[in-house]
Design a protein around this motif. Sequence first.
Motif, PDB file in Angstrom:
ATOM      1  N   ALA A  16       0.830  -1.212   0.000  1.00 17.36           N
ATOM      2  CA  ALA A  16       0.000   0.000   0.000  1.00 17.36           C
ATOM      3  C   ALA A  16       0.866   1.265   0.000  1.00 17.36           C
ATOM      4  CB  ALA A  16      -0.942   0.004   1.197  1.00 17.36           C
ATOM      5  N   GLU A  17       1.982   1.237   0.741  1.00 14.82           N
ATOM      6  CA  GLU A  17       2.877   2.407   0.801  1.00 14.82           C
ATOM      7  C   GLU A  17       3.581   2.602  -0.547  1.00 14.82           C
ATOM      8  OE1 GLU A  17       2.910   4.492   3.304  1.00 14.82           O
ATOM      9  OE2 GLU A  17       1.983   3.324   4.888  1.00 14.82           O
ATOM     10  N   ILE A  18       3.999   1.494  -1.146  1.00 14.47           N
ATOM     11  CA  ILE A  18       4.658   1.577  -2.456  1.00 14.47           C
ATOM     12  C   ILE A  18       3.654   2.063  -3.503  1.00 14.47           C
ATOM     13  CG2 ILE A  18       5.733   0.214  -4.312  1.00 14.47           C
ATOM     14  CD1 ILE A  18       7.735   0.537  -2.121  1.00 14.47           C
ATOM     15  N   GLU A  49       8.709  10.243   0.473  1.00 16.12           N
ATOM     16  CA  GLU A  49       8.184   9.969   1.820  1.00 16.12           C
ATOM     17  C   GLU A  49       7.520   8.601   1.881  1.00 16.12           C
ATOM     18  OE1 GLU A  49       5.608  12.656   3.816  1.00 16.12           O
ATOM     19  OE2 GLU A  49       7.160  14.161   4.095  1.00 16.12           O
ATOM     20  N   GLU A  50       6.716   8.311   0.853  1.00 10.94           N
ATOM     21  CA  GLU A  50       6.003   7.024   0.840  1.00 10.94           C
ATOM     22  C   GLU A  50       6.966   5.854   0.726  1.00 10.94           C
ATOM     23  OE1 GLU A  50       3.126   6.906   1.848  1.00 10.94           O
ATOM     24  OE2 GLU A  50       2.497   8.962   1.551  1.00 10.94           O
ATOM     25  N   VAL A  51       8.025   6.019  -0.056  1.00  9.94           N
ATOM     26  CA  VAL A  51       9.046   4.964  -0.148  1.00  9.94           C
ATOM     27  C   VAL A  51       9.680   4.762   1.231  1.00  9.94           C
ATOM     28  CG1 VAL A  51      11.287   4.315  -1.142  1.00  9.94           C
ATOM     29  CG2 VAL A  51       9.508   5.283  -2.625  1.00  9.94           C
ATOM     30  N   SER A  52       9.939   5.867   1.947  1.00  7.18           N
ATOM     31  CA  SER A  52      10.543   5.744   3.279  1.00  7.18           C
ATOM     32  C   SER A  52       9.573   5.061   4.252  1.00  7.18           C
ATOM     33  CB  SER A  52      11.015   7.107   3.807  1.00  7.18           C
ATOM     34  OG  SER A  52       9.943   7.894   4.267  1.00  7.18           O
ATOM     35  N   HIS A  53       8.267   5.284   4.081  1.00  7.65           N
ATOM     36  CA  HIS A  53       7.279   4.596   4.927  1.00  7.65           C
ATOM     37  C   HIS A  53       7.329   3.089   4.666  1.00  7.65           C
ATOM     38  CE1 HIS A  53       4.590   8.465   5.037  1.00  7.65           C
ATOM     39  NE2 HIS A  53       5.729   8.605   5.665  1.00  7.65           N
ATOM     40  N   ALA A  54       7.399   2.736   3.383  1.00  5.68           N
ATOM     41  CA  ALA A  54       7.482   1.310   3.028  1.00  5.68           C
ATOM     42  C   ALA A  54       8.747   0.697   3.624  1.00  5.68           C
ATOM     43  CB  ALA A  54       7.472   1.142   1.507  1.00  5.68           C
ATOM     44  N   GLU A 126       2.080  10.297  11.903  1.00  2.00           N
ATOM     45  CA  GLU A 126       2.420  10.712  10.539  1.00  2.00           C
ATOM     46  C   GLU A 126       1.153  10.948   9.714  1.00  2.00           C
ATOM     47  OE1 GLU A 126       5.097  11.643   9.130  1.00  2.00           O
ATOM     48  OE2 GLU A 126       4.565  11.551   7.001  1.00  2.00           O
ATOM     49  N   GLN A 127       0.139  10.098   9.901  1.00  2.22           N
ATOM     50  CA  GLN A 127      -1.102  10.244   9.127  1.00  2.22           C
ATOM     51  C   GLN A 127      -1.857  11.527   9.474  1.00  2.22           C
ATOM     52  OE1 GLN A 127      -0.176   8.030   6.536  1.00  2.22           O
ATOM     53  NE2 GLN A 127      -2.301   8.658   6.286  1.00  2.22           N
ATOM     54  N   VAL A 128      -1.757  11.962  10.722  1.00  2.97           N
ATOM     55  CA  VAL A 128      -2.409  13.219  11.117  1.00  2.97           C
ATOM     56  C   VAL A 128      -1.800  14.345  10.271  1.00  2.97           C
ATOM     57  CG1 VAL A 128      -2.732  14.891  12.999  1.00  2.97           C
ATOM     58  CG2 VAL A 128      -2.901  12.430  13.469  1.00  2.97           C
TER      59      VAL A 128
HETATM   60 FE   LIG Z   1       2.555   6.588   3.865  1.00  8.60          FE
END
Ligand SMILES: [Fe+2]
Length: 171
Positions: A16-18, A49-54, A126-128
């Motif tokens: 989902a993050e990727i 950012e999303e790659v770092s979340h993954a 982070e989502q906030v």
């Molecule tokens: Fe994310």
Amino acid sequence: MLNKRIESAINDQINAEIWSAYLYLSMSAWFEGQNLPGFANWMKVQWQEEVSHAMKFFDYVHERGGKVTLQPIAGVKTDWKDLVEVFDETLTHERHVTSLINNLVNIAIEEKDHATNNMLQWYVSEQVEEEANAEAILEELKMIGGHGHGILMIDREMRGRSFVDETQAAE
Ligand SMILES: [Fe+2]
């Protein structure tokens, strides 16, 4: 050792993050086509950012002795009607990601995995931020109402955004 139910749920979240990263990169490409380099840059940072979340999940699974299983990445949209639509979809998407993270927390609690629950709290915060950022830009764009001058001003502001890996600072 990571419980199998949690391992599988985190593997889904890595996907989902990727996928989120892929969506924002597609939005970045669309902005390039609109000659809005600031917005394109903002979305490119969003992609990073999303790659770092993954990767934070990726590293966590290994840290706990689990197995990362990468899944196929679904296609993403490539065209949007206007800027408001892009940020409307960004906000809707981030709200969806928040629900996915909340669901992961529920699983961690059900499985009495306190370490995973603790790790997930970083994503809860982070989502906030993610929702607030998308909402602020969406509101600004709605106020401007498609006026070129206002859009160019925001675009200039957005050129200054650069990627900071917050997943590292948190540890
Ligand atoms: Fe994310």
